[in-house]
Design a protein around this motif. Sequence first.
Motif, PDB file in Angstrom:
ATOM      1  N   ILE A   1     -23.863  35.795  10.377  1.00 42.06           N
ATOM      2  CA  ILE A   1     -24.246  35.128   9.128  1.00 42.06           C
ATOM      3  C   ILE A   1     -23.123  34.348   8.448  1.00 42.06           C
ATOM      4  O   ILE A   1     -23.375  33.322   7.844  1.00 42.06           O
ATOM      5  N   GLN A   2     -21.914  34.815   8.597  1.00 41.63           N
ATOM      6  CA  GLN A   2     -20.861  34.114   7.866  1.00 41.63           C
ATOM      7  C   GLN A   2     -20.727  32.639   8.295  1.00 41.63           C
ATOM      8  O   GLN A   2     -20.789  31.745   7.453  1.00 41.63           O
ATOM      9  N   PRO A   3     -20.593  32.362   9.604  1.00 40.05           N
ATOM     10  CA  PRO A   3     -20.530  30.948  10.003  1.00 40.05           C
ATOM     11  C   PRO A   3     -21.847  30.219   9.714  1.00 40.05           C
ATOM     12  O   PRO A   3     -21.841  29.033   9.364  1.00 40.05           O
ATOM     13  N   ALA A   4     -22.969  30.936   9.831  1.00 37.10           N
ATOM     14  CA  ALA A   4     -24.267  30.294   9.590  1.00 37.10           C
ATOM     15  C   ALA A   4     -24.395  29.877   8.124  1.00 37.10           C
ATOM     16  O   ALA A   4     -24.845  28.765   7.820  1.00 37.10           O
ATOM     17  N   LEU A   5     -23.967  30.744   7.217  1.00 41.29           N
ATOM     18  CA  LEU A   5     -24.072  30.414   5.787  1.00 41.29           C
ATOM     19  C   LEU A   5     -23.188  29.231   5.426  1.00 41.29           C
ATOM     20  O   LEU A   5     -23.535  28.413   4.579  1.00 41.29           O
ATOM     21  N   GLU A   6     -22.054  29.138   6.084  1.00 37.90           N
ATOM     22  CA  GLU A   6     -21.171  28.003   5.813  1.00 37.90           C
ATOM     23  C   GLU A   6     -21.827  26.689   6.219  1.00 37.90           C
ATOM     24  O   GLU A   6     -21.782  25.703   5.493  1.00 37.90           O
ATOM     25  N   LEU A   7     -22.462  26.687   7.399  1.00 36.83           N
ATOM     26  CA  LEU A   7     -23.080  25.443   7.875  1.00 36.83           C
ATOM     27  C   LEU A   7     -24.345  25.091   7.103  1.00 36.83           C
ATOM     28  O   LEU A   7     -24.596  23.932   6.819  1.00 36.83           O
ATOM     29  N   PHE A   8     -25.152  26.092   6.784  1.00 41.68           N
ATOM     30  CA  PHE A   8     -26.409  25.811   6.084  1.00 41.68           C
ATOM     31  C   PHE A   8     -26.228  25.789   4.565  1.00 41.68           C
ATOM     32  O   PHE A   8     -27.146  25.442   3.844  1.00 41.68           O
TER      33      PHE A   8
ATOM     34  N   GLY B   1     -26.203  28.300   2.642  1.00 45.36           N
ATOM     35  CA  GLY B   1     -27.284  29.163   2.146  1.00 45.36           C
ATOM     36  C   GLY B   1     -26.747  30.274   1.281  1.00 45.36           C
ATOM     37  O   GLY B   1     -25.538  30.446   1.127  1.00 45.36           O
ATOM     38  N   LYS B   2     -27.694  31.025   0.678  1.00 38.62           N
ATOM     39  CA  LYS B   2     -27.306  32.124  -0.206  1.00 38.62           C
ATOM     40  C   LYS B   2     -27.086  33.415   0.559  1.00 38.62           C
ATOM     41  O   LYS B   2     -26.211  34.198   0.262  1.00 38.62           O
TER      42      LYS B   2
ATOM     43  N   GLU C   1     -31.549  32.106   3.818  1.00 30.87           N
ATOM     44  CA  GLU C   1     -32.186  32.035   2.510  1.00 30.87           C
ATOM     45  C   GLU C   1     -31.567  30.924   1.677  1.00 30.87           C
ATOM     46  O   GLU C   1     -30.337  30.810   1.624  1.00 30.87           O
ATOM     47  N   SER C   2     -32.417  30.146   1.013  1.00 34.89           N
ATOM     48  CA  SER C   2     -31.966  29.105   0.084  1.00 34.89           C
ATOM     49  C   SER C   2     -30.943  28.134   0.670  1.00 34.89           C
ATOM     50  O   SER C   2     -29.877  27.926   0.099  1.00 34.89           O
ATOM     51  N   PRO C   3     -31.259  27.551   1.833  1.00 32.62           N
ATOM     52  CA  PRO C   3     -30.270  26.671   2.467  1.00 32.62           C
ATOM     53  C   PRO C   3     -30.229  25.288   1.806  1.00 32.62           C
ATOM     54  O   PRO C   3     -31.261  24.754   1.409  1.00 32.62           O
TER      55      PRO C   3
END
Length: 373
Positions: free
Chosen positions: A166-173, A175-176, A204-206
């Motif tokens: 999730i950490q790299p994914a949240l950075e790219l998207f 998201g919350k 969530e919330s991207p």
Amino acid sequence: MIEVCNQCKKRIGFGREGKCTVCCNAFDQIESLARKILDELEEYEFDTFDAGIRLYGSSKAMQDFLREKFGVEDTLKEHFRSEFIRKLSEISGRKRKIGGDINVIVNLENLSYSIEISPVFIYGRYKKRVRFLSQTRWLCGDCGGKGCERCNYTGRKYLSVEDLIIQPALELFKGKNAFLHGSGREDVDARMLGTGRPFILEIESPKKRKVDLNELETAINENAGGKIEVEFFFYTERRAVEKIKKAAYSKTYRAIISLEGDVDFEKLEKALKKLEEHEISQRTPQRVEHRRADKVRKRKVYSIRLLLKKGRKAVVTIHAESGLYIKELISGDEGRTTPSLSELLGVDCRVEKLDVLSINGGLEDGNLKYNPA
Ligand SMILES: [Zn+2]
Ligand SMILES: [Zn+2]
């Protein structure tokens, strides 16, 4: 005679023109409302939207009044909704779609609103190359995730595949929050190799919804330092989460078994063969009892192959029906699983190391591929 605006007059068919007692002149404010909402969404990528209208308080009372006093079923809500959608679409150049990327709910009473950003779902598979990595977040029991001495201030009892993804994914998207929805889960101490395990990544919330999946893959795999490896196939829909959670894919395992007594090769092979012939009856294992209801399940072992035996150690591959607990198939779990290898040999056996080699199924057929239009 009541006072109404142009729009409301057209709809209900009577009234004197003036300050509108039906919609409180909400129609005049549609454009500014739409612009205000789009301003707020400036940082969000979206192709589609949907809108809903709520009637409360005096606007709701007005509807009741019109019905009771004049026998008019006013369609204010529907009318306002279609005008609002038309305006949002016109200004933003985006299309309305049921369950769109963005969902706006307007309260017609005071034109307050809430904006919901639909999550993004991606279908992928993960491999887990190390043991003692849980699938999803596993908080430290001492501090509940806040961080303490015991967990070395990580807030985790175990690091998880989810944490690594999730950490790299949240950075790219941008998201919350993000979640991993796996198709089943392996034990914390089991590796997941071979085909990898199907999962859905939910963001969530991207703010970004169209991240290149190769880029996402690379970001995650580089960040994971070899602990896990992910592969993404396509963007999908919420329905895929349920589908993948309910799926009963058969699985192939490799287990290193230790025998607590001397057993010769032939006797071991024979006992393994017997496990293939009988349906296995398993009461919920003691080790998962605290989180699952105690019940008896019946599952099949499709095939077992003895690859190697050396002294009191053996290596086997097991192809089994979804939901069979492999460690208990071998140990017997004090009679809760029957037949078991321990029972058949009359010698205590246990799984020393377990790897999942393949999960035989997934969503690769692309039926649930997301179609934005
Ligand atoms: Zn009106
Ligand atoms: Zn802690």
